[in-house]
Scaffold this motif. Sequence first.
Motif, mmCIF file in Angstrom:
data_model
loop_
_atom_site.group_PDB
_atom_site.id
_atom_site.type_symbol
_atom_site.label_atom_id
_atom_site.label_comp_id
_atom_site.label_asym_id
_atom_site.label_seq_id
_atom_site.Cartn_x
_atom_site.Cartn_y
_atom_site.Cartn_z
ATOM 1 N N SER A 2 0.809 -1.231 0.000
ATOM 2 C CA SER A 2 0.000 0.000 0.000
ATOM 3 C C SER A 2 0.835 1.270 0.000
ATOM 4 O O SER A 2 0.372 2.324 -0.418
ATOM 5 N N GLU A 3 2.065 1.186 0.487
ATOM 6 C CA GLU A 3 2.893 2.403 0.443
ATOM 7 C C GLU A 3 4.031 2.275 -0.581
ATOM 8 O O GLU A 3 5.056 2.956 -0.483
ATOM 9 N N GLY A 4 3.812 1.389 -1.561
ATOM 10 C CA GLY A 4 4.775 1.255 -2.662
ATOM 11 C C GLY A 4 6.168 0.842 -2.217
ATOM 12 O O GLY A 4 7.166 1.131 -2.894
ATOM 13 N N GLY A 5 6.244 0.165 -1.077
ATOM 14 C CA GLY A 5 7.536 -0.344 -0.591
ATOM 15 C C GLY A 5 8.466 0.744 -0.061
ATOM 16 O O GLY A 5 9.662 0.485 0.168
ATOM 17 N N ALA A 6 7.928 1.952 0.180
ATOM 18 C CA ALA A 6 8.800 3.090 0.539
ATOM 19 C C ALA A 6 9.588 2.847 1.833
ATOM 20 O O ALA A 6 10.813 3.032 1.861
ATOM 21 N N THR A 7 8.895 2.424 2.897
ATOM 22 C CA THR A 7 9.603 2.252 4.179
ATOM 23 C C THR A 7 10.544 1.048 4.126
ATOM 24 O O THR A 7 11.668 1.101 4.643
ATOM 25 N N ALA A 8 10.075 -0.026 3.477
ATOM 26 C CA ALA A 8 10.942 -1.209 3.341
ATOM 27 C C ALA A 8 12.244 -0.799 2.662
ATOM 28 O O ALA A 8 13.347 -1.131 3.133
ATOM 29 N N ARG A 9 12.128 -0.049 1.582
ATOM 30 C CA ARG A 9 13.326 0.322 0.830
ATOM 31 C C ARG A 9 14.202 1.312 1.600
ATOM 32 O O ARG A 9 15.440 1.240 1.537
ATOM 33 N N ALA A 10 13.566 2.217 2.334
ATOM 34 C CA ALA A 10 14.354 3.180 3.131
ATOM 35 C C ALA A 10 15.182 2.435 4.188
ATOM 36 O O ALA A 10 16.359 2.746 4.411
ATOM 37 N N LEU A 11 14.569 1.427 4.820
ATOM 38 C CA LEU A 11 15.294 0.661 5.841
ATOM 39 C C LEU A 11 16.425 -0.153 5.205
ATOM 40 O O LEU A 11 17.530 -0.248 5.758
ATOM 41 N N LEU A 12 16.152 -0.730 4.037
ATOM 42 C CA LEU A 12 17.192 -1.535 3.373
ATOM 43 C C LEU A 12 18.350 -0.642 2.922
ATOM 44 O O LEU A 12 19.512 -1.061 2.931
ATOM 45 N N GLU A 13 18.022 0.572 2.554
ATOM 46 C CA GLU A 13 19.059 1.549 2.182
ATOM 47 C C GLU A 13 19.970 1.825 3.386
ATOM 48 O O GLU A 13 21.191 1.897 3.256
ATOM 49 N N GLU A 14 19.336 1.946 4.562
ATOM 50 C CA GLU A 14 20.136 2.180 5.778
ATOM 51 C C GLU A 14 21.019 0.970 6.087
ATOM 52 O O GLU A 14 22.153 1.111 6.523
ATOM 53 N N ALA A 15 20.457 -0.228 5.856
ATOM 54 C CA ALA A 15 21.249 -1.450 6.097
ATOM 55 C C ALA A 15 22.463 -1.464 5.160
ATOM 56 O O ALA A 15 23.579 -1.818 5.572
ATOM 57 N N ARG A 16 22.255 -1.058 3.918
ATOM 58 C CA ARG A 16 23.363 -1.015 2.947
ATOM 59 C C ARG A 16 24.442 -0.026 3.382
ATOM 60 O O ARG A 16 25.642 -0.293 3.256
ATOM 61 N N ALA A 17 23.989 1.131 3.888
ATOM 62 C CA ALA A 17 24.956 2.150 4.331
ATOM 63 C C ALA A 17 25.782 1.598 5.503
ATOM 64 O O ALA A 17 26.996 1.819 5.591
ATOM 65 N N THR A 18 25.116 0.848 6.403
ATOM 66 C CA THR A 18 25.848 0.233 7.517
ATOM 67 C C THR A 18 26.836 -0.810 6.988
ATOM 68 O O THR A 18 27.967 -0.910 7.487
ATOM 69 N N ALA A 19 26.424 -1.566 5.950
ATOM 70 C CA ALA A 19 27.327 -2.562 5.355
ATOM 71 C C ALA A 19 28.570 -1.873 4.793
ATOM 72 O O ALA A 19 29.696 -2.384 4.942
ATOM 73 N N ASP A 20 28.412 -0.712 4.187
ATOM 74 C CA ASP A 20 29.573 0.031 3.665
ATOM 75 C C ASP A 20 30.519 0.423 4.795
ATOM 76 O O ASP A 20 31.741 0.318 4.669
ATOM 77 N N LYS A 21 29.921 0.854 5.910
ATOM 78 C CA LYS A 21 30.763 1.242 7.056
ATOM 79 C C LYS A 21 31.491 0.023 7.643
ATOM 80 O O LYS A 21 32.632 0.115 8.075
ATOM 81 N N LEU A 22 30.792 -1.120 7.644
ATOM 82 C CA LEU A 22 31.427 -2.346 8.155
ATOM 83 C C LEU A 22 32.607 -2.730 7.262
ATOM 84 O O LEU A 22 33.650 -3.171 7.750
ATOM 85 N N ALA A 23 32.436 -2.547 5.954
ATOM 86 C CA ALA A 23 33.521 -2.866 5.003
ATOM 87 C C ALA A 23 34.713 -1.950 5.282
ATOM 88 O O ALA A 23 35.862 -2.413 5.360
ATOM 89 N N ALA A 24 34.424 -0.668 5.482
ATOM 90 C CA ALA A 24 35.503 0.303 5.731
ATOM 91 C C ALA A 24 36.220 -0.010 7.044
ATOM 92 O O ALA A 24 37.411 0.257 7.194
ATOM 93 N N ALA A 25 35.471 -0.612 8.011
ATOM 94 C CA ALA A 25 36.068 -0.934 9.315
ATOM 95 C C ALA A 25 36.847 -2.258 9.267
ATOM 96 O O ALA A 25 37.445 -2.654 10.257
#
Length: 373
Positions: free
Chosen positions: A235-258
């Motif tokens: 019903s919300e076009g996956g907006a919140t799901a995708r926003a959360l997954l985007e945050e997970a990806r950003a954390t994955a980038d930080k984990l890679a850098a660490a």
Amino acid sequence: MKGISLFIVPKFLVNADGSLGARNDVRCVSLEHKLGIHGSPTAVMSFGDNGGAVGYLVGEANKGLGYMFTMMNHARLGVGVEGMSVSERAYQKAVEYARDRVQSRAIGSPDPAGVAIIKHPDIRRMLMTMRSQIEAQRALAFYTAAALDRASRHPVASEAARNQALVNFLIPIVKGWNTEQANELTSLAVQVHGGMGFIEETGVAQYYRDARITAIYEGTTGIQALDLIGRKTFSEGGATARALLEEARATADKLAAAGYASMARNLQQAAAEAERCVAFILGSFGTQPKLAAAGSVPFLKLMGIVLGGWQLGRAALIAREKLGEDGVDEDFLKAKITTARFFAEHLLPQVGGLAAAIVDGADSVLELDDTLF
Ligand SMILES: Cc1cc2nc3c(=O)[nH]c(=O)nc-3n(C[C@H](O)[C@H](O)[C@H](O)COP(=O)(O)OP(=O)(O)OC[C@H]3O[C@@H](n4cnc5c(N)ncnc54)[C@H](O)[C@@H]3O)c2cc1C
């Protein structure tokens, strides 16, 4: 008119002057015999056996379900925390037993003397499986609770609305994932106890029984999952799901850098698999909802694992930063990082299997004729 109404039916009626009146025609006729939660009696109530019970309408007629839903987010978050808490107590008991129970020599050791079972790799695997999921669940529940506070109190309307969308999306996951896993984690606690786990005197069997209701009341996992794919994703076009997954990806980038390679890689892959499932739900729910519904519970579990892995990734990064500071509890912080790595290496890879079932497995769920079951 459509809709059910909400009533208060008191045990005693109240006289016009406010004093205690006659006994109302309502009584408890028996207590249910249950699988667990014996400390919380569940009653069978009988209304109107002697002519009619008096009830007082709450609010307007036919709007009862709406009123009930005002407490639903809190109640579901509460049951999600209940599931996690039973798992935590079962884990504590399992750790205690594993330190105490001596059985078998240590694998690979020439010393024939028996060792505490906490030394055995499979016992450690079970304890880490419990510990890592409980930590992930607790973090996700707190994250949701903070969003709930911001949704009701944030002074900026757009931020309050964004947090409300987060709450709406996360509540069925915290409720469904924490409680489904409570069944598995309390079962592992029984397993750590071996035969004594099946014997009542250790007390661990009680947690196994008590956990079972959490995936049922306040809405079964199946109902949480339908809510998640329908009102909270499609019903919300996956907006919140995708926003959360985007945050997970950003954390994955930080984990890679660490330098946390396995955490980074597995979180990145899991987020990509979750994206694939969101796209599948968005593409199927509108025209062929049965296909999306067939994989709804696996999708709920998948989101629990991905978002739990994200939370533990965040925790590992914070722990790493704090390790350089004076006076910190180094053992605690290092254990946080190892626990996050275990989750990334043992739980996040399950996401690929769940995604395959969700995207490619709906037909076989639906195909058999009812008569063939
Ligand atoms: C100990 C105990 C305490 C309780 N306390 C309360 C309380 O205080 N207040 C209260 O209001 N209720 C209470 N309940 C009721 C509880 O919330 C319900 O039992 C629960 O929500 C499941 O509903 P049901 O029993 O009607 O199961 P059903 O709806 O009959 O479900 C049976 C199965 O069908 C599945 N199912 C049903 N519909 C769908 C669908 N559309 N799609 C896919 N699967 C579906 C369910 O997931 C489940 O697996 C309590 C129950 C128990 C056992």
